[in-house]
Enzyme design. Structure first.
Site, short mmCIF file in Angstrom:
data_model
loop_
_atom_site.label_atom_id
_atom_site.label_comp_id
_atom_site.label_asym_id
_atom_site.label_seq_id
_atom_site.Cartn_x
_atom_site.Cartn_y
_atom_site.Cartn_z
N HIS A 304 0.85 -1.20 0.00
CA HIS A 304 0.00 0.00 0.00
C HIS A 304 0.89 1.24 0.00
O HIS A 304 1.92 1.27 0.63
CB HIS A 304 -0.89 0.02 1.26
CG HIS A 304 -2.09 0.89 1.10
ND1 HIS A 304 -2.04 2.24 1.30
CD2 HIS A 304 -3.36 0.60 0.73
CE1 HIS A 304 -3.25 2.76 1.09
NE2 HIS A 304 -4.06 1.78 0.73
N ASP A 361 -7.84 -5.55 -0.09
CA ASP A 361 -8.29 -6.46 -1.15
C ASP A 361 -7.91 -7.91 -0.89
O ASP A 361 -8.36 -8.80 -1.62
CB ASP A 361 -7.68 -6.01 -2.48
CG ASP A 361 -8.27 -4.68 -2.92
OD1 ASP A 361 -7.50 -3.71 -3.07
OD2 ASP A 361 -9.50 -4.61 -3.06
#
Ligand code: SDX
Length: 426
Positions: A304, A361
């Site tokens: 991320h 996700d």
């Protein structure tokens, strides 16, 4: 903290104002930089560049904090729901009972598509990508709501937000029905937001979808966790498009396109593809990670730009995946593979050194699969969840009257060159 940053470039030395946010974040205001030095900043990917000041969502990537209007995501996941969270993000505070009831009423009333609208879907190939249709249809509903495309009062904004949040769900279900050659199912105003979505997706003639509370709670949790995430790629897209004074629907339709990418919202489907490859026996988890380290593939659902610690949403979804699958009596080997990949990666210096942890996700797709959502609809569900965040961010920018977004560049092409007639070209 000094309130100015001093910059020396060539023979010029300037002081630039420093902005400090409510959580201590420090930004150097470079509005005068080019005018005073002739130089611009250079930050491809914008990882070090603040595009706005915002009061909607706060992320501390090192501590793993995510807060909507100051409220920790863990509390909202535990005690709130998607529609209440949508109001919080858009209007800045938790709704009163009267506000929540009014908003729920608007969502129910505006759920149906327009007469003949379902014919819009019939022209698409059955295997058309759902995100392409979703973006097109969000623009299309603006044609039926042009009076609300640039809402100019709180009342109009509440109605516009309700129409987008409600209809994106109805459109998503219609996309699924069309792709599977199923008749279109009209919304049932007596159902809650999530229950109505599942009804429109899965009800059959004479056999209305039988809702299980754990399924409704799981999907509501997924939507709540996806509702906003400060200046991510798709939200920045909504802001950039909205900065030209393009309307709310067009801006959110652009956000759908940015979210579609496999590095962003498309990752949830890529995770299932990755887990499926390993499960099919073509490759072991260890071998897959070896390919990742050789930079042949990505470990989807990991990494991320902001979180350099666990994504708090991933932690919540990891816990939820166990509970939901157990309650549904689903035993999915892909969950075991996901856990194995996580266990191996978190012990492997390649991932630890790069601060790569599971993101939102990594587990969301396993829950959506257990609920019966097809993989090609996963990113559509992400868009349904993110719609309140896009609306809130568009409104915040519109209310602040920001300038049109127009970044600069460093030109690296040919210096002045004369036109060559075609006869003289090699
Ligand atoms: C979302 O921004 C948001 O808030 C997004 C989101 C939201 O709610 O809106 O949180 C939703 O988009 C989550 C991310 C979903 N995407 C994926 O799971 C795709 C896989 N992840 C990567 O593509 C990547 O981690 C990104 C895109 C998420 C972040 O990319 P960055 O910040 O540009 O990181 P990077 O490419 O600079 O990576 C640094 C290093 C590189 O290696 P080196 O060059 O240092 O050797 O880490 C490596 C990268 O190659 N790396 C990965 C990796 N992620 C980063 N290597 C393998 N697999 C990965 N997933």
């Amino acid at each position: 903290m000094a309130r100015v940053a001093s910059l020396t470039i060539g023979d010029k030395k300037i002081d630039l104002p420093v902005i400090v946010g409510s959580e201590g974040e420090v930004g150097i205001d470079i509005a005068k930089l080019r005018q005073e030095t002739g130089a611009i900043t250079y930050d491809p990917g914008l990882g070090n560049t603040g595009a706005c000041q915002s009061a909607i969502t706060f992320i501390d990537g090192d501590k793993g904090y995510l807060r909507y209007r100051g409220i920790p995501i863990e509390q909202l996941a535990e005690r709130s729901n998607f529609i209440e969270t949508a109001w919080l993000l858009i209007f800045g505070k938790l709704p009163t009972r009267a506000e929540l009831d009014r908003f729920a009423g608007r969502l129910g009333a505006t759920a149906p598509l327009y007469p003949g609208f379902e014919n819009q879907f019939s022209g698409y190939p059955k295997d058309a990508p759902p995100m392409a249709i979703l973006s097109a249809m969000i623009n299309t509903i603006s044609c039926f709501n042009y009076d609300l495309a640039n809402p100019d009062s709180d009342e109009a904004f509440e109605e516009a937000a309700a129409r987008l949040i409600s209809k994106v769900r109805t459109i998503a279900a219609a996309i699924y029905r069309m792709a599977n050659a199923l008749t279109y199912v009209a919304p049932d105003p007596s159902r809650s937001y999530v229950s109505n979505f599942l009804h429109m997706m899965f009800s059959k003639p004479g056999a209305a979808y039988e809702l299980h509370a754990e399924v409704e709670d799981a999907l509501d949790l997924i939507l709540t966790l996806h509702a906003d995430h400060e200046q991510n790629c798709s939200t920045s897209t909504v802001r950039v498009v909205g900065s030209s004074k393009a309307n709310l629907f067009a801006s959110c339709a652009a956000g759908v396109c940015a979210l579609w990418g496999p590095l962003h919202g498309g990752a949830n489907a890529e995770v299932l593809e990755m887990l499926g490859q390993i499960h099919a026996g073509g490759i072991t988890a260890d071998e897959y990670l070896k390919q990742v380290k050789e930079k042949k593939v990505l470990l989807y659902g990991f990494g991320h730009r902001v979180y350099k610690n666990f994504d708090p949403r991933a932690k919540i979804l990891k816990e939820a995946s166990d509970k939901v699958l157990a309650k549904l009596g689903v035993n999915d080997p892909l969950l075991d593979i996901a856990r194995k990949l996580e266990e191996l990666a978190l012990k492997d210096s390649y991932f630890v050194d790069r601060k790569l942890y599971p993101n939102v996700d990594f587990y969301s797709g396993i829950i959506m699969k257990a609920i019966g959502i097809p993989v090609n609809m996963f990113t559509v569900l992400f868009a349904i969840g993110r719609m309140p965040g896009w609306i809130a961010q568009w409104k915040e920018q519109r209310d602040e009257g920001g300038r049109i977004a127009r970044p600069r560049q460093i030109y690296t092409g040919p210096t002045r060159t004369d036109y060559a007639p075609i006869e003289s070209r090699g």
